[in-house]
Design a protein around this motif. Structure first.
Motif, PDB file in Angstrom:
ATOM      1  N   VAL A  28      -2.279 -14.477  -9.574  1.00 29.00           N
ATOM      2  CA  VAL A  28      -2.529 -13.050  -9.388  1.00 29.00           C
ATOM      3  C   VAL A  28      -2.752 -12.308 -10.702  1.00 29.00           C
ATOM      4  O   VAL A  28      -3.202 -11.169 -10.702  1.00 29.00           O
ATOM      5  N   GLY A  29      -2.415 -12.935 -11.831  1.00 26.30           N
ATOM      6  CA  GLY A  29      -2.637 -12.318 -13.135  1.00 26.30           C
ATOM      7  C   GLY A  29      -1.389 -11.873 -13.862  1.00 26.30           C
ATOM      8  O   GLY A  29      -1.461 -11.048 -14.774  1.00 26.30           O
ATOM      9  N   ASP A 101      -3.100 -10.035  -5.833  1.00 27.21           N
ATOM     10  CA  ASP A 101      -4.515 -10.234  -6.158  1.00 27.21           C
ATOM     11  C   ASP A 101      -5.334  -9.567  -5.060  1.00 27.21           C
ATOM     12  O   ASP A 101      -5.473 -10.107  -3.962  1.00 27.21           O
ATOM     13  N   ASN A 104      -8.303 -11.603  -3.475  1.00 23.15           N
ATOM     14  CA  ASN A 104      -8.056 -12.854  -2.757  1.00 23.15           C
ATOM     15  C   ASN A 104      -7.564 -12.539  -1.344  1.00 23.15           C
ATOM     16  O   ASN A 104      -6.356 -12.489  -1.089  1.00 23.15           O
ATOM     17  N   ASN A 134      -3.929  -5.996  -8.485  1.00 25.55           N
ATOM     18  CA  ASN A 134      -4.698  -6.433  -9.650  1.00 25.55           C
ATOM     19  C   ASN A 134      -6.111  -6.860  -9.262  1.00 25.55           C
ATOM     20  O   ASN A 134      -6.408  -7.089  -8.097  1.00 25.55           O
ATOM     21  N   LYS A 135      -6.934  -7.012 -10.272  1.00 27.53           N
ATOM     22  CA  LYS A 135      -8.313  -7.510 -10.188  1.00 27.53           C
ATOM     23  C   LYS A 135      -9.253  -6.494  -9.549  1.00 27.53           C
ATOM     24  O   LYS A 135     -10.203  -6.846  -8.870  1.00 27.53           O
ATOM     25  N   THR A 141     -13.371  -7.313  -4.529  1.00 23.55           N
ATOM     26  CA  THR A 141     -12.023  -6.801  -4.303  1.00 23.55           C
ATOM     27  C   THR A 141     -11.985  -5.810  -3.136  1.00 23.55           C
ATOM     28  O   THR A 141     -12.964  -5.125  -2.860  1.00 23.55           O
ATOM     29  N   SER A 170      -6.677  -3.611 -13.594  1.00 20.47           N
ATOM     30  CA  SER A 170      -7.378  -4.829 -13.963  1.00 20.47           C
ATOM     31  C   SER A 170      -6.743  -5.306 -15.254  1.00 20.47           C
ATOM     32  O   SER A 170      -6.994  -4.744 -16.325  1.00 20.47           O
TER      33      SER A 170
END
Length: 190
Positions: A28-29, A101, A104, A134-135, A141, A170
């Motif tokens: 997920v970052g 995320d 996803n 995130n992202k 997204t 992000s």
């Protein structure tokens, strides 16, 4: 490393050096967020530079941040693969950051279940929680409205015992990092 899920662990005031847990599924970052927050904390937003390379965390990463008024905060990232033993770290934290995320779609339902498990844990009933989507820079997204609807965030926030904040970011581009740092400062200044 830097930001995992933050746990306040029932303290009304954070100690001079607090621990924030950074939690979320694999990929997920979290590690990138940790590294970017550390760089932002040390050098400011003018020197973020390109995102560093990362690998999935197997275990834990620790990063210390010095916030306003010289408050120290340790961000403890727990790898997504450690989900079954995250609860072993709950009693030692002062806040939680939970990352999702938002690009996803296949992972959203399992992330929601993990979040509900974290929020229902007894040691975390009064800690401040930041949920990061995130992202947001990815082309596929989901919008914040879509992902909040899938998570039923209004219902989660209404029934949770802890204060919950939600933000989009992000970690890759750096967009939203300052808001995360501001949230960390706001919970340590109490």
């Amino acid at each position: 490393m830097l930001l995992a899920s933050l746990c306040c662990c029932g303290k009304s005031e954070m100690s001079s050096k607090d621990v924030c847990l950074l939690l979320g599924a694999t990929g997920v970052g979290k590690t990138l967020l940790l590294k970017r927050l550390q760089k932002l904390n040390l050098h400011g937003s003018d020197e973020l530079g390109p995102p560093p390379s990362t690998l999935p965390t197997v275990g834990t990463n620790l990063t210390d941040l010095t916030l306003k008024k010289k408050k120290k905060l340790t961000l403890r990232e727990l790898g997504g693969c450690m989900g079954p033993i995250w609860s072993k770290y709950f009693k030692d934290c002062s806040s939680v950051i939970f990352m999702v995320d938002s690009a996803n779609i296949a992972q959203v339902s399992s992330s929601c279940i993990q979040l509900l498990s974290v929020l229902s844990a007894e040691p975390l009933h009064s800690v401040s929680v930041l949920i990061l989507f995130n992202k947001r820079d990815m082309p596929c997204t989901m919008s914040l409205i879509e992902i909040k609807s899938l998570f039923r965030m209004d219902d989660i926030i209404a029934s949770a015992t802890q204060p919950i904040t939600t933000l989009e970011l992000s970690a890759h581009s750096g967009e939203g990092l300052q808001e995360v740092l501001s949230w960390l400062e706001s919970i340590t200044v109490k």
